[in-house]
Design a protein around this motif. Structure first.
Motif, mmCIF file in Angstrom:
data_model
loop_
_atom_site.group_PDB
_atom_site.id
_atom_site.type_symbol
_atom_site.label_atom_id
_atom_site.label_comp_id
_atom_site.label_asym_id
_atom_site.label_seq_id
_atom_site.Cartn_x
_atom_site.Cartn_y
_atom_site.Cartn_z
ATOM 1 N N ARG A 117 0.842 -1.204 0.000
ATOM 2 C CA ARG A 117 0.000 0.000 0.000
ATOM 3 C C ARG A 117 0.873 1.248 0.000
ATOM 4 N N LEU A 118 0.667 2.096 -0.982
ATOM 5 C CA LEU A 118 1.352 3.376 -1.029
ATOM 6 C C LEU A 118 0.535 4.397 -0.252
ATOM 7 N N PRO A 119 1.195 5.309 0.466
ATOM 8 C CA PRO A 119 0.457 6.231 1.340
ATOM 9 C C PRO A 119 -0.401 7.232 0.591
ATOM 10 N N TYR A 120 -0.063 7.500 -0.666
ATOM 11 C CA TYR A 120 -0.866 8.393 -1.497
ATOM 12 C C TYR A 120 -0.638 8.026 -2.955
ATOM 13 N N ASN A 121 -1.478 8.570 -3.818
ATOM 14 C CA ASN A 121 -1.459 8.193 -5.219
ATOM 15 C C ASN A 121 -0.219 8.730 -5.922
ATOM 16 N N LEU A 122 0.622 7.807 -6.444
ATOM 17 C CA LEU A 122 1.836 8.182 -7.164
ATOM 18 C C LEU A 122 1.673 8.054 -8.669
ATOM 19 N N GLY A 123 0.619 7.408 -9.129
ATOM 20 C CA GLY A 123 0.475 7.130 -10.552
ATOM 21 C C GLY A 123 1.068 5.770 -10.882
ATOM 22 N N VAL A 124 0.815 5.315 -12.110
ATOM 23 C CA VAL A 124 1.241 3.981 -12.507
ATOM 24 C C VAL A 124 2.758 3.818 -12.404
ATOM 25 N N GLY A 125 3.509 4.857 -12.798
ATOM 26 C CA GLY A 125 4.967 4.753 -12.760
ATOM 27 C C GLY A 125 5.497 4.495 -11.362
ATOM 28 N N GLY A 126 4.996 5.250 -10.394
ATOM 29 C CA GLY A 126 5.429 5.055 -9.013
ATOM 30 C C GLY A 126 5.032 3.697 -8.473
ATOM 31 N N ALA A 127 3.832 3.255 -8.820
ATOM 32 C CA ALA A 127 3.380 1.937 -8.373
ATOM 33 C C ALA A 127 4.226 0.834 -8.985
ATOM 34 N N MET A 128 4.560 0.982 -10.268
ATOM 35 C CA MET A 128 5.344 -0.050 -10.926
ATOM 36 C C MET A 128 6.774 -0.093 -10.405
ATOM 37 N N ARG A 129 7.349 1.043 -10.070
ATOM 38 C CA ARG A 129 8.705 1.009 -9.501
ATOM 39 C C ARG A 129 8.694 0.247 -8.180
ATOM 40 N N THR A 130 7.641 0.442 -7.396
ATOM 41 C CA THR A 130 7.503 -0.318 -6.153
ATOM 42 C C THR A 130 7.466 -1.812 -6.447
ATOM 43 N N GLY A 131 6.696 -2.195 -7.459
ATOM 44 C CA GLY A 131 6.600 -3.601 -7.822
ATOM 45 C C GLY A 131 7.917 -4.181 -8.292
ATOM 46 N N TYR A 132 8.644 -3.429 -9.092
ATOM 47 C CA TYR A 132 9.932 -3.923 -9.592
ATOM 48 C C TYR A 132 10.968 -4.006 -8.466
ATOM 49 N N ARG A 133 10.911 -3.094 -7.520
ATOM 50 C CA ARG A 133 11.836 -3.183 -6.391
ATOM 51 C C ARG A 133 11.558 -4.439 -5.572
ATOM 52 N N TYR A 134 10.299 -4.750 -5.404
ATOM 53 C CA TYR A 134 9.947 -5.973 -4.684
ATOM 54 C C TYR A 134 10.443 -7.196 -5.449
ATOM 55 N N ALA A 135 10.206 -7.218 -6.771
ATOM 56 C CA ALA A 135 10.642 -8.355 -7.589
ATOM 57 C C ALA A 135 12.156 -8.531 -7.530
ATOM 58 N N LEU A 136 12.888 -7.412 -7.534
ATOM 59 C CA LEU A 136 14.354 -7.476 -7.443
ATOM 60 C C LEU A 136 14.792 -7.995 -6.083
ATOM 61 N N ASP A 137 14.205 -7.454 -5.023
ATOM 62 C CA ASP A 137 14.582 -7.866 -3.668
ATOM 63 C C ASP A 137 14.308 -9.348 -3.435
ATOM 64 N N GLN A 138 13.238 -9.863 -4.031
ATOM 65 C CA GLN A 138 12.862 -11.252 -3.818
ATOM 66 C C GLN A 138 13.523 -12.213 -4.798
#
Length: 247
Positions: free
Chosen positions: A50-71
């Motif tokens: 959950r992001l604390p506020y709306n970042l747009g698709v780009g911000g959401a996707m960077r979060t997803g890619y960081r998770y994929a990289l970390d895992q």
């Protein structure tokens, strides 16, 4: 899966995705939703960040890619939460990663009956012409958000994923091409969205054309960081709840 106020149709989308690729781990990035998007995703068995506020698709996707990289995932697929992307094409996108770093599900490649007209069509033709020349292969749909990435692409996008207007599609593809990544497309059929309201309307079509041209110009001139190749994976760890995820 980036999601913003998609609670109404999200459960059905997640069920269809689970049926199409049952072995996949699903992360829903709740982009500051004010409805029950996060709760709906968790109830359907998805991981939720959950992001604390709306970042747009780009911000959401960077979060997803960081998770994929970390895992340590070997591949990641971006699927929209509004039902337009058919999960049945996910295996084809993943298979195409054998010869590419980034694979795009293309709406205008001879499959399905998705059509656009007027300035939006002109914009997409301009993008297709420029990006096909850069890629050395035909790319007909640079604004598609239905994509698959390999480990190297995940590492690149985790460090650099544009959040500006059209940055999550056009600029991200331009950045990948400028840094030498192989981009290919797979023909897919898109469906009408099941919920929500399209971000663009016909009244804004001319503005869309002008902004698309400007985005393309900026993407071709903006500095892009050097690639950082991912280390070879020894295993894909079991998914854990992302840092900062809602519980």
């Amino acid at each position: 899966m980036p999601a913003w106020n998609e609670a109404e149709g999200l459960a059905a989308v997640l069920a269809e995705l689970r049926a199409a690729v049952p072995a996949a781990d699903v992360l829903v990035v709740d982009d500051g939703s004010t409805d029950r998007t996060a709760q709906t995703a968790r109830a359907a068995g998805a991981l939720v960040a959950r992001l604390p506020y709306n970042l747009g698709v780009g911000g959401a996707m960077r979060t997803g890619y960081r998770y994929a990289l970390d895992q340590g995932y070997d591949a990641a697929v971006q699927v929209d939460a509004d039902g337009q992307h058919d999960p049945g094409y996910v295996p084809a996108l993943l298979a195409a990663l054998e010869t590419a770093d980034l694979v795009v599900g293309a709406r205008f490649a001879g499959v399905g009956d998705y059509r656009v007209r007027g300035p939006r069509r002109w914009s997409m033709r301009l993008l297709s012409l420029v990006l096909s020349g850069m890629a050395g292969t035909r790319l007909t749909d640079s604004t598609s958000g239905f994509r698959a990435c390999n480990r190297d692409m995940i590492a690149f996008f985790a460090r650099w994923y544009p959040a500006e207007y059209l940055g999550d599609t056009v600029e991200s593809m331009v950045g990948a091409l400028r840094r030498g990544y192989q981009v290919r497309q797979v023909a897919v059929a898109m469906r009408p969205r099941t919920t929500g309201v399209p971000s663009q309307s016909s009244a804004r079509a001319l503005v869309y054309l002008a902004r698309t041209a400007l985005v393309l110009l900026l993407a071709l001139t903006r500095r892009v960081p050097a690639p950082q190749r991912a280390e070879s994976a020894t295993r894909v760890p079991e998914p854990a709840e992302p840092a900062g995820a809602a519980r």
